[in-house]
Design an enzyme around this catalytic site. Structure first.
Site, PDB file in Angstrom:
ATOM      1  N   SER A  64      53.153  55.812  48.343  1.00 23.29           N
ATOM      2  CA  SER A  64      52.683  54.549  48.925  1.00 23.29           C
ATOM      3  C   SER A  64      53.586  53.986  50.020  1.00 23.29           C
ATOM      4  O   SER A  64      53.189  53.033  50.694  1.00 23.29           O
ATOM      5  CB  SER A  64      52.520  53.495  47.834  1.00 23.29           C
ATOM      6  OG  SER A  64      51.353  53.775  47.103  1.00 23.29           O
ATOM      7  N   LYS A  67      52.135  53.744  53.391  1.00 21.89           N
ATOM      8  CA  LYS A  67      51.248  52.634  53.753  1.00 21.89           C
ATOM      9  C   LYS A  67      51.887  51.703  54.776  1.00 21.89           C
ATOM     10  O   LYS A  67      51.195  51.003  55.504  1.00 21.89           O
ATOM     11  CB  LYS A  67      50.851  51.862  52.485  1.00 21.89           C
ATOM     12  CG  LYS A  67      50.045  52.733  51.505  1.00 21.89           C
ATOM     13  CD  LYS A  67      49.861  52.062  50.151  1.00 21.89           C
ATOM     14  CE  LYS A  67      49.107  52.992  49.179  1.00 21.89           C
ATOM     15  NZ  LYS A  67      49.016  52.432  47.822  1.00 21.89           N
ATOM     16  N   TYR A 191      43.938  60.019  53.224  1.00 17.66           N
ATOM     17  CA  TYR A 191      44.819  59.164  52.399  1.00 17.66           C
ATOM     18  C   TYR A 191      45.719  60.011  51.485  1.00 17.66           C
ATOM     19  O   TYR A 191      46.934  59.802  51.415  1.00 17.66           O
ATOM     20  CB  TYR A 191      43.955  58.191  51.590  1.00 17.66           C
ATOM     21  CG  TYR A 191      44.736  57.421  50.557  1.00 17.66           C
ATOM     22  CD1 TYR A 191      45.574  56.370  50.928  1.00 17.66           C
ATOM     23  CD2 TYR A 191      44.666  57.758  49.199  1.00 17.66           C
ATOM     24  CE1 TYR A 191      46.314  55.675  49.978  1.00 17.66           C
ATOM     25  CE2 TYR A 191      45.395  57.062  48.241  1.00 17.66           C
ATOM     26  CZ  TYR A 191      46.224  56.028  48.640  1.00 17.66           C
ATOM     27  OH  TYR A 191      46.962  55.356  47.700  1.00 17.66           O
ATOM     28  N   TYR A 243      53.394  45.643  44.347  1.00 13.76           N
ATOM     29  CA  TYR A 243      52.228  45.330  43.496  1.00 13.76           C
ATOM     30  C   TYR A 243      52.533  44.153  42.587  1.00 13.76           C
ATOM     31  O   TYR A 243      53.104  43.163  43.043  1.00 13.76           O
ATOM     32  CB  TYR A 243      51.785  46.569  42.694  1.00 13.76           C
ATOM     33  CG  TYR A 243      51.895  47.824  43.501  1.00 13.76           C
ATOM     34  CD1 TYR A 243      51.056  48.006  44.594  1.00 13.76           C
ATOM     35  CD2 TYR A 243      52.848  48.796  43.232  1.00 13.76           C
ATOM     36  CE1 TYR A 243      51.172  49.139  45.389  1.00 13.76           C
ATOM     37  CE2 TYR A 243      52.967  49.929  44.021  1.00 13.76           C
ATOM     38  CZ  TYR A 243      52.122  50.084  45.088  1.00 13.76           C
ATOM     39  OH  TYR A 243      52.244  51.181  45.859  1.00 13.76           O
ATOM     40  N   VAL A 261      55.008  55.928  44.133  1.00 15.94           N
ATOM     41  CA  VAL A 261      55.125  56.544  42.805  1.00 15.94           C
ATOM     42  C   VAL A 261      55.936  57.847  42.806  1.00 15.94           C
ATOM     43  O   VAL A 261      56.179  58.418  41.749  1.00 15.94           O
ATOM     44  CB  VAL A 261      53.762  56.800  42.099  1.00 15.94           C
ATOM     45  CG1 VAL A 261      53.106  55.516  41.652  1.00 15.94           C
ATOM     46  CG2 VAL A 261      52.834  57.636  42.948  1.00 15.94           C
TER      47      VAL A 261
HETATM   48  N1  GLN Z   1      48.887  58.435  46.132  1.00 19.46           N
HETATM   49  C1  GLN Z   1      49.134  57.449  45.118  1.00 19.46           C
HETATM   50  C2  GLN Z   1      47.835  56.899  44.575  1.00 19.46           C
HETATM   51  O1  GLN Z   1      46.952  56.678  45.317  1.00 19.46           O
HETATM   52  C3  GLN Z   1      49.976  56.353  45.687  1.00 19.46           C
HETATM   53  C4  GLN Z   1      50.244  55.231  44.689  1.00 19.46           C
HETATM   54  C5  GLN Z   1      51.633  54.682  44.782  1.00 19.46           C
HETATM   55  O2  GLN Z   1      52.545  55.265  45.329  1.00 19.46           O
HETATM   56  N2  GLN Z   1      51.816  53.545  44.161  1.00 19.46           N
HETATM   57  O3  GLN Z   1      47.682  56.685  43.414  1.00 19.46           O
END
Ligand code: GLN
Length: 309
Positions: A64, A67, A191, A243, A261
């Protein structure tokens, strides 16, 4: 003058010893194979000097954290039009929450939860083939990091493509409201691949230098985005970057930050430095357990919290 080199080495040594390491993500099967014993840290300061500790040169899945780069790219393409498709308020929900989307008629709360990031990626994809859009994202990250060797880990991308049912649900739901323009499988494909970009702490901290310096690369003086945009991206990182753990991160660390993650966290000390930490074990919100603890120790020692020493 702080001895940054000494401090990062100290923190890395301390983190290497800790028995509490969190739990690696398993819902993307390929990430479950990563050794939770690793820890890396890199800081790029005002003068472009890099300070590293631990496994700072080991590439990991940025997930993530990508992003931040796609938001920057999409704002460059669409400007404020982007905010018609995605909000900029903290969600207070898990990164892959479905329930909020229904209440809010398919408009994701912010660009850093999964739904919001998929909508941003869809915007980058419009008018392009998936391969071109992905090329655009990867070129941008390589340009920012000044490192053409950065690549996508195809195994991680394929692993998530096979198991990303939640993200497919989010994308399909948004599609039903017209928030996603392109075919859902194409938007998801881009994505998943952007999330599978592999970078080291050194590469990540280098790529994000512009956010710590009013949008400019401090080494070349060249502007990536204007100062207002850099400030706003930092604001969204502070309020939404972790988050439903964003409040806790602000409370403990006090810097704009974005987690993934894969166990990475990118943090920005405005006017001072860009920082990347990595430890694969996560806490209950899906944020790096030791990454957060290391950043808390760092900002405390340096007095770098934006809220005061
Ligand atoms: N590719 C992961 C997902 O879409 C990214 C989520 C994350 O890093 N929090 O679940």
């Amino acid at each position: 003058m702080h001895d940054l080199d000494h401090i990062v080495k100290d923190i890395a040594a301390e983190m290497a010893e800790r028995p509490d390491r969190g739990t690696v993500a398993t819902y993307i099967p390929e990430l479950a194979n990563v050794d939770a014993g690793q820890f890396g840290i890199a800081i790029v300061d005002n003068d472009g000097r890099v300070f590293t500790g631990g496994d700072a040169d080991t590439p990991f899945s940025i997930q993530s954290i990508s992003k931040v780069f796609t938001l920057t790219l999409a704002l460059g393409m669409a400007g404020d039009r982007l905010w018609r498709r995605v909000g900029r308020e903290p969600s207070g929900s898990p990164f892959n929450s479905v329930v909020q989307l229904e209440f809010e008629k398919g408009i994701p709360r912010n660009p850093f939860i999964n739904a919001g990031a998929i909508a941003v990626t869809d915007l980058i994809l419009s008018g392009h083939q998936p391969r071109e859009a992905l090329g655009e994202i990867l070129r941008f990250v390589r340009f920012l990091a000044d490192d053409p060797s950065i690549a996508i880990d195809e195994k991680v991308a394929a692993s998530e493509q096979r198991t990303g049912f939640r993200n497919a649900a989010l994308a399909n739901y948004m599609k039903s409201f017209g928030v996603i323009e392109n075919p859902v499988d194409l938007a998801l494909g881009v994505y998943f691949h952007q999330c599978a970009i592999a970078m080291s702490c050194r590469q990540l901290a280098t790529a994000a230098r512009f956010l710590a310096h009013n949008g400019r690369n401090p080494k070349t003086g060249l502007s990536v985005v204007n100062a207002e945009r850099a400030r706003r991206i930092n604001a969204i990182m502070l309020t939404c970057g972790h988050y439903d753990g964003s409040g806790e991160f602000a409370y403990r660390v006090g810097l704009p930050g974005k987690s993934g993650v894969g166990g990475g966290i990118l943090a920005i000390a405005p006017g001072r430095a860009s920082i990347a930490v990595w430890s694969p074990g996560l806490d209950q919100n899906g944020n790096s357990h030791l990454g957060r603890i290391a950043l808390e120790a760092l900002t405390k020692r340096l007095g770098w919290s934006i809220f005061g020493a």
